[in-house]
Design an enzyme around this catalytic site. Structure first.
Site, PDB file in Angstrom:
ATOM      1  N   MET A   1      -3.515  -1.387  -9.379  1.00 49.29           N
ATOM      2  CA  MET A   1      -2.646  -1.273  -8.209  1.00 49.29           C
ATOM      3  C   MET A   1      -2.716  -2.576  -7.417  1.00 49.29           C
ATOM      4  O   MET A   1      -3.404  -3.508  -7.788  1.00 49.29           O
ATOM      5  CB  MET A   1      -3.056  -0.076  -7.350  1.00 49.29           C
ATOM      6  CG  MET A   1      -3.068   1.231  -8.115  1.00 49.29           C
ATOM      7  SD  MET A   1      -1.454   1.851  -8.549  1.00 49.29           S
ATOM      8  CE  MET A   1      -1.145   2.925  -7.158  1.00 49.29           C
ATOM      9  N   CYS A   2      -2.061  -2.611  -6.291  1.00 47.64           N
ATOM     10  CA  CYS A   2      -1.932  -3.852  -5.537  1.00 47.64           C
ATOM     11  C   CYS A   2      -1.992  -3.512  -4.050  1.00 47.64           C
ATOM     12  O   CYS A   2      -2.110  -2.363  -3.663  1.00 47.64           O
ATOM     13  CB  CYS A   2      -0.598  -4.515  -5.833  1.00 47.64           C
ATOM     14  SG  CYS A   2      -0.256  -4.668  -7.602  1.00 47.64           S
ATOM     15  N   GLU A   3      -1.911  -4.540  -3.230  1.00 49.90           N
ATOM     16  CA  GLU A   3      -1.736  -4.311  -1.791  1.00 49.90           C
ATOM     17  C   GLU A   3      -0.545  -5.107  -1.288  1.00 49.90           C
ATOM     18  O   GLU A   3      -0.295  -6.245  -1.710  1.00 49.90           O
ATOM     19  CB  GLU A   3      -3.014  -4.668  -1.026  1.00 49.90           C
ATOM     20  CG  GLU A   3      -4.126  -3.656  -1.318  1.00 49.90           C
ATOM     21  CD  GLU A   3      -5.058  -3.403  -0.130  1.00 49.90           C
ATOM     22  OE1 GLU A   3      -4.673  -3.681   1.033  1.00 49.90           O
ATOM     23  OE2 GLU A   3      -6.182  -2.927  -0.378  1.00 49.90           O
TER      24      GLU A   3
ATOM     25  N   HIS B   1       1.895 -10.105  -1.054  1.00 51.11           N
ATOM     26  CA  HIS B   1       1.378  -9.186  -2.067  1.00 51.11           C
ATOM     27  C   HIS B   1       0.135  -9.774  -2.698  1.00 51.11           C
ATOM     28  O   HIS B   1       0.080 -10.964  -2.977  1.00 51.11           O
ATOM     29  CB  HIS B   1       2.470  -9.023  -3.148  1.00 51.11           C
ATOM     30  CG  HIS B   1       2.138  -8.061  -4.242  1.00 51.11           C
ATOM     31  ND1 HIS B   1       1.443  -8.425  -5.378  1.00 51.11           N
ATOM     32  CD2 HIS B   1       2.422  -6.739  -4.393  1.00 51.11           C
ATOM     33  CE1 HIS B   1       1.314  -7.372  -6.161  1.00 51.11           C
ATOM     34  NE2 HIS B   1       1.910  -6.335  -5.596  1.00 51.11           N
ATOM     35  N   ILE B   2      -0.889  -8.966  -2.886  1.00 56.53           N
ATOM     36  CA  ILE B   2      -2.014  -9.354  -3.729  1.00 56.53           C
ATOM     37  C   ILE B   2      -2.092  -8.368  -4.872  1.00 56.53           C
ATOM     38  O   ILE B   2      -1.857  -7.170  -4.694  1.00 56.53           O
ATOM     39  CB  ILE B   2      -3.350  -9.412  -2.944  1.00 56.53           C
ATOM     40  CG1 ILE B   2      -3.611  -8.109  -2.185  1.00 56.53           C
ATOM     41  CG2 ILE B   2      -3.369 -10.599  -1.996  1.00 56.53           C
ATOM     42  CD1 ILE B   2      -4.973  -8.058  -1.511  1.00 56.53           C
TER      43      ILE B   2
END
Lengths: 273, 273
Positions: free
Chosen positions: A1-3, A77-78
């Protein structure tokens, strides 16, 4: 997933405080070490910075923490890769031109890539489900509307597209045409409104605080959207699953709570659309 | 007018030496102080850096002179505005996705924007003749070929499009899909091949030299393309007006000298196409 992270403001705003709170999650306080990206709408155009290196190690991220770029609309986005390798082509935000504007997209989610509907106009460059979703959304917009439409005029339509996707898997979405930001919550997305009277804010992920009263004028309003709250002493609002929201000039201008769908992470619901 | 620069190489290559020679032309040794841009194809994707500030003053340009980004295909541009204001949206290189690849474009020229044929598919974001030309070229490509085509397979077609444009005004062009670079000379474009045995090169615009033998292996080949030669002791080749050339993996893989057209700068020839 990502943040995910985004900013909407009524005047060009320095994002470095919030960005400094996001970066550690790319390898120090969070596992999202498979690249980062940030794009700034400013001076009538867009500039983006990307790296396949973790945001906690990237020289480009370090530069951006020291160099103020002020913008009314920012997406960031990371990444923690699940579908698609670690490479620039798979690094968010993605961008495409539609109706003479650059649209940008960042995504946190997971669905079998073959379940993402096939885009008609735009094609993915990389191999992520995220970019395919972006290409599909823009293709659908292009088919459904005329060239005079801006993103804030198609809130309900975007919301319906996102709800179709939400039935296929996890899809937390940020989408912008530069004038506004559309946010869709599938499982996790928060936002905070910052306006006068301003106070001090403290980051959760590193030892940094700011007194917003010392840097903002009283008529400055902004919203920061993030997967998880970035500060520990502000009132972050949790979006509900299925909720869509439009942010313009630092304020929430439209929202629809939509139908709630509970996702089981390991078993995405298989509903055809 | 503007100045163009590009690199094609057989291995990922550090462009900082050549970029350090280009930057002073953006406000010190040259008048091109209306922004700059550079894009690097790497790790399967593209990243670009842009500024509306002069390259001789930009903190982003300064960062790029100190931080090595290695790439086999690089395009860059410094701008002196004639059509379109000084802003990010008017800053080259421009980018669009075509057939699942990011295509980039930089331009040095001048023609009445209304004489540029109307693009059918892509629309300009800014107000330059350059971006409209790019949108037209990509739209024509999209209409004429299938999705399996890469740039080096359409050399002759691109050359014919550029010659149509060349009849309308001044159009020095760099275009890439990441795998190769197509260069078209309308009035001014030079290139230099760098291969073993390597020697020392000295920049023309600042007091900087490099011994390529100390940084390159013997099997390294590269080509640098620039509006004006960047070094004073290498064999730069001047392209002819009407000449198109394709560069792949650091070598010239195709060329066609085409019909020569002499441009009078103040009176662009008005030939309908």
């Amino acid at each position: 997933m990502c943040e995910l992270m985004a900013l909407s403001a009524n005047v060009p705003t320095d994002i470095r405080f919030s960005f400094s709170g996001l970066c550690p999650r790319g390898g120090v306080t969070g596992p999202h070490r498979d690249g980062f990206g940030i794009c700034f709408y400013e001076h009538g155009g867009l500039r983006e910075f990307k790296d396949y290196l973790p945001s906690c190690q990237s020289a480009i991220a370090e530069f951006l923490k020291s160099y103020a770029i002020r913008s009314k609309t920012i997406l960031s986005h990371i990444r923690q890769a699940n579908v698609g390798g670690v490479s620039l082509e798979n690094t968010h935000p993605f961008q495409r031109e539609l109706w003479g504007k650059v649209w940008t997209f960042a995504h946190n989610g997971q669905m079998p890539i073959e379940q993402v509907p096939q885009p008609s106009y735009y094609q993915p460059v990389g191999t992520t489900d995220s970019e395919k979703i972006f290409c599909w959304i823009l293709s659908e917009l292009r088919s459904a509307f005329n060239a005079d439409v801006c993103i804030s005029q198609v809130s309900a339509y975007l919301h319906s597209l996102c709800n179709r996707l939400n039935a296929l898997g996890i899809n937390n979405i940020l989408l912008s045409d530069g004038d506004a930001i559309f946010a869709f919550c599938s499982t996790k997305l928060h936002w905070v409104a910052r306006k006068a009277p301003f106070g001090e804010a403290q980051l959760r992920d590193c030892d940094l605080s700011i007194d917003f009263a010392s840097v903002n004028s009283d008529d400055h309003v902004s919203v920061v959207i993030a997967t998880e709250p970035l500060t520990k002493n502000e009132q972050w609002l949790a979006m509900k699953s299925g909720e869509g929201r439009m942010f313009v000039n630092g304020e929430s201008s439209w929202h629809d709570f939509g139908p709630e769908i509970i996702h089981k992470k390991s078993e995405p619901t298989k509903i055809a659309s």
